[in-house]
Design a protein around this motif. Structure first.
Motif, PDB file in Angstrom:
ATOM      1  N   LEU A 173       0.816  -1.214   0.000  1.00 36.30           N
ATOM      2  CA  LEU A 173       0.000   0.000   0.000  1.00 36.30           C
ATOM      3  C   LEU A 173       0.850   1.265   0.000  1.00 36.30           C
ATOM      4  O   LEU A 173       0.392   2.322  -0.409  1.00 36.30           O
ATOM      5  N   GLU A 174       2.108   1.143   0.466  1.00 38.37           N
ATOM      6  CA  GLU A 174       2.967   2.324   0.527  1.00 38.37           C
ATOM      7  C   GLU A 174       3.366   2.831  -0.855  1.00 38.37           C
ATOM      8  O   GLU A 174       3.971   3.889  -0.975  1.00 38.37           O
ATOM      9  N   GLU A 175       3.039   2.064  -1.915  1.00 42.50           N
ATOM     10  CA  GLU A 175       3.220   2.593  -3.269  1.00 42.50           C
ATOM     11  C   GLU A 175       2.451   3.902  -3.397  1.00 42.50           C
ATOM     12  O   GLU A 175       2.886   4.820  -4.082  1.00 42.50           O
ATOM     13  N   ALA A 176       1.299   3.977  -2.706  1.00 42.86           N
ATOM     14  CA  ALA A 176       0.506   5.211  -2.723  1.00 42.86           C
ATOM     15  C   ALA A 176       1.205   6.308  -1.923  1.00 42.86           C
ATOM     16  O   ALA A 176       1.198   7.476  -2.309  1.00 42.86           O
ATOM     17  N   LYS A 177       1.840   5.927  -0.820  1.00 46.25           N
ATOM     18  CA  LYS A 177       2.515   6.902   0.045  1.00 46.25           C
ATOM     19  C   LYS A 177       3.693   7.562  -0.669  1.00 46.25           C
ATOM     20  O   LYS A 177       3.952   8.749  -0.505  1.00 46.25           O
ATOM     21  N   ASP A 182       4.025  10.280  -6.541  1.00 39.87           N
ATOM     22  CA  ASP A 182       3.966  11.742  -6.711  1.00 39.87           C
ATOM     23  C   ASP A 182       2.534  12.201  -6.968  1.00 39.87           C
ATOM     24  O   ASP A 182       2.153  13.308  -6.612  1.00 39.87           O
ATOM     25  N   ILE A 183       1.751  11.325  -7.615  1.00 39.64           N
ATOM     26  CA  ILE A 183       0.365  11.648  -7.971  1.00 39.64           C
ATOM     27  C   ILE A 183      -0.518  10.446  -7.631  1.00 39.64           C
ATOM     28  O   ILE A 183      -0.102   9.301  -7.820  1.00 39.64           O
ATOM     29  N   LEU A 184      -1.712  10.706  -7.126  1.00 38.62           N
ATOM     30  CA  LEU A 184      -2.671   9.631  -6.859  1.00 38.62           C
ATOM     31  C   LEU A 184      -3.793   9.700  -7.889  1.00 38.62           C
ATOM     32  O   LEU A 184      -4.375  10.762  -8.114  1.00 38.62           O
ATOM     33  N   ILE A 185      -4.061   8.552  -8.523  1.00 30.75           N
ATOM     34  CA  ILE A 185      -5.197   8.445  -9.439  1.00 30.75           C
ATOM     35  C   ILE A 185      -6.265   7.626  -8.718  1.00 30.75           C
ATOM     36  O   ILE A 185      -6.132   6.413  -8.548  1.00 30.75           O
ATOM     37  N   HIS A 186      -7.300   8.308  -8.256  1.00 30.24           N
ATOM     38  CA  HIS A 186      -8.355   7.680  -7.462  1.00 30.24           C
ATOM     39  C   HIS A 186      -9.449   7.169  -8.411  1.00 30.24           C
ATOM     40  O   HIS A 186     -10.129   7.957  -9.064  1.00 30.24           O
ATOM     41  N   VAL A 243     -11.784   5.061   0.971  1.00 31.44           N
ATOM     42  CA  VAL A 243     -10.481   5.220   0.308  1.00 31.44           C
ATOM     43  C   VAL A 243      -9.695   6.360   0.940  1.00 31.44           C
ATOM     44  O   VAL A 243      -8.511   6.205   1.288  1.00 31.44           O
ATOM     45  N   TYR A 244     -10.335   7.508   1.129  1.00 36.65           N
ATOM     46  CA  TYR A 244      -9.637   8.664   1.703  1.00 36.65           C
ATOM     47  C   TYR A 244      -9.224   8.418   3.157  1.00 36.65           C
ATOM     48  O   TYR A 244      -8.162   8.861   3.592  1.00 36.65           O
ATOM     49  N   GLU A 245     -10.058   7.692   3.887  1.00 33.49           N
ATOM     50  CA  GLU A 245      -9.727   7.373   5.280  1.00 33.49           C
ATOM     51  C   GLU A 245      -8.520   6.430   5.334  1.00 33.49           C
ATOM     52  O   GLU A 245      -7.633   6.585   6.181  1.00 33.49           O
ATOM     53  N   THR A 246      -8.475   5.432   4.431  1.00 26.50           N
ATOM     54  CA  THR A 246      -7.343   4.502   4.386  1.00 26.50           C
ATOM     55  C   THR A 246      -6.064   5.229   3.977  1.00 26.50           C
ATOM     56  O   THR A 246      -4.993   4.980   4.537  1.00 26.50           O
ATOM     57  N   GLY A 253      -0.752   7.697   5.684  1.00 21.30           N
ATOM     58  CA  GLY A 253       0.065   8.907   5.561  1.00 21.30           C
ATOM     59  C   GLY A 253       0.272   9.293   4.113  1.00 21.30           C
ATOM     60  O   GLY A 253       1.271   9.913   3.756  1.00 21.30           O
ATOM     61  N   ALA A 254      -0.680   8.909   3.245  1.00 23.61           N
ATOM     62  CA  ALA A 254      -0.536   9.164   1.812  1.00 23.61           C
ATOM     63  C   ALA A 254      -1.436  10.295   1.324  1.00 23.61           C
ATOM     64  O   ALA A 254      -1.592  10.502   0.120  1.00 23.61           O
TER      65      ALA A 254
END
Length: 416
Positions: free
Chosen positions: A277-281, A284-288, A304-307, A312-313
């Motif tokens: 999951l730290e790939e998200a952390k 540089d950009i998050l695609i939701h 999703v936003y809570e997770t 810390g992402a």
């Protein structure tokens, strides 16, 4: 029996009843049970009934009240069910009492998710993470019973305190957890080396995040030809895949897929899959990615936003894709106020994907400087630096030198 005779064997599908607690007047529990039914189907079970009890809190001993336990017992017999699945994580006390009262298999939400994870894990890292989560789950549910303690013999050499089976089980689990943690650390170190190498290449990383079955793998496949498994089942992808996505003007970006999020995902499961999951952390950009055809999309977006907050992402540029537009009768006006861009897309038809690439390019350009410059032939090494760390748009050899048009990272400007 002759040599030519054989027994016909076939796997019997488990028939289960879903059990949940509704702690308020909202209808969220029914939504949660709908999702639990999808999880059960993914695990290979058939749902034949459901029971929901309105309570202020779960019963500390039997999860649901005594009256509901009797009602559940009758329903099990009536529907010929082989077990129940509870919509929350059960304590060891609740688990044991329900098994004793109902005389059937009792599974909670966490164990069900772990079962699916175990079936879906392919990579070494994924398998380690699943086993680690399973052992942590079991460690908290070991209960010593009189008949499970080791017997002491009466002969010479058998006297002494011995070792209780419970203590032995705990010790074995602790040892295995320790070994798995060391193995996982090695994998994490390798992942860290990959991240460092990406940083050196100055390629930006965009991570696909979203609720499970939102269509992240389908989007990665259509954008990068990644050939990642995609199906309608929950958690079709557990292992992270990273591929290069080419944007306009030959600008490249790395696109990473991540494991899908889900409501009521226990904390120790998030811990076990932290390295994935730290790939998200570290992106540089998050695609939701959001399933626009799902009536519960607002709840799923909140999960999703809570997770992401727990990881810390949060605090990164977000592009929200309202996927599966092909399933909608008419195009809706979708908006995510926490994102910088809201784009309606369809992985199936390709709708909106060029708009996504343009949005990614715009975000990348914020950290770049556009230059038009004439370099002398003796400065050709600087052009190679631009080629490696920036984006060389145009290069023309003239009698007086080399004319260059390029985008370069801000930190590179002083060197070229």
């Amino acid at each position: 029996m002759s040599k030519n005779e054989f027994y016909e064997t076939r796997e019997v599908q488990e028939q289960v009843i879903l059990v949940g607690i509704q702690e308020s007047d909202s209808e969220l529990e029914e939504e949660s049970l709908d999702e639990l039914e999808e999880l059960a189907k993914t695990a290979g079970a058939k749902v034949v009934g459901r029971i929901v009890q309105k309570r202020e809190a779960a019963h500390p001993v039997t999860y649901i009240g005594k009256g509901k336990v009797l009602e559940l017992k009758e329903l099990l017999w009536e529907m010929e069910a082989t077990g129940i699945i509870c919509d929350d994580e059960l304590t060891s006390v609740q688990l044991n009492h329900l098994e004793e009262e109902l005389q059937c298999k009792v599974v909670d939400r966490t164990l069900l998710i772990l079962d699916i994870f175990a079936a879906r894990a392919i990579s070494r890292e994924g398998k380690i993470q699943v086993e680690l989560a399973q052992l942590k789950y079991r460690a908290g549910r070991l209960i010593g019973l009189r008949n499970s303690l080791s017997r002491l013999g009466g002969g010479i050499g058998t006297r002494g305190p011995g070792e209780k089976k419970l203590e032995m089980d705990r010790r074995l689990i602790r040892e295995r957890i320790g070994k798995l943690k060391r193995e996982l650390k090695e994998v994490e170190n390798h992942r860290e080396l990959l991240r460092t190498s990406r940083k050196r290449s100055n390629l930006k990383v965009a991570a696909l995040v979203g609720y499970t079955s939102a269509g992240k793998s389908s989007l990665e496949n259509v954008l990068t030809k990644a050939d990642v498994l995609e199906d309608a089942m929950l958690f079709s992808t557990l292992d992270t895949t990273t591929r290069v996505l080419q944007l306009a003007d030959s600008q490249d970006i790395l696109l990473s897929d991540t494991v899908g999020f889900i409501r009521k995902l226990p904390h120790h499961l998030i811990e076990a899959f932290k390295s994935t999951l730290e790939e998200a952390k570290y992106a540089d950009i998050l695609i939701h990615v959001v399933d626009a055809s799902n009536p519960h999309q607002d709840t799923q977006m909140h999960v999703v936003y809570e997770t992401l907050r727990q990881l810390g992402a949060d605090g990164k540029p977000i592009i929200t894709l309202f996927n599966k537009q092909d399933k909608l009768g008419e195009k809706g006006n979708f908006r995510d106020f926490r994102a910088e861009y809201s784009i309606s897309v369809s992985a199936k038809t390709g709708m909106g994907l060029e708009e996504l690439k343009q949005a990614l390019l715009e975000v990348i350009r914020r950290d770049q400087i556009y230059i038009e410059r004439l370099y002398s032939f003796s400065e050709a090494g600087k052009i190679q630096l631009i080629r490696v760390e920036g984006q060389l748009l145009e290069e023309e050899y003239l009698p007086e030198g080399i004319s260059v048009k390029a985008y370069i990272p801000k930190e590179l400007y002083g060197r070229v």
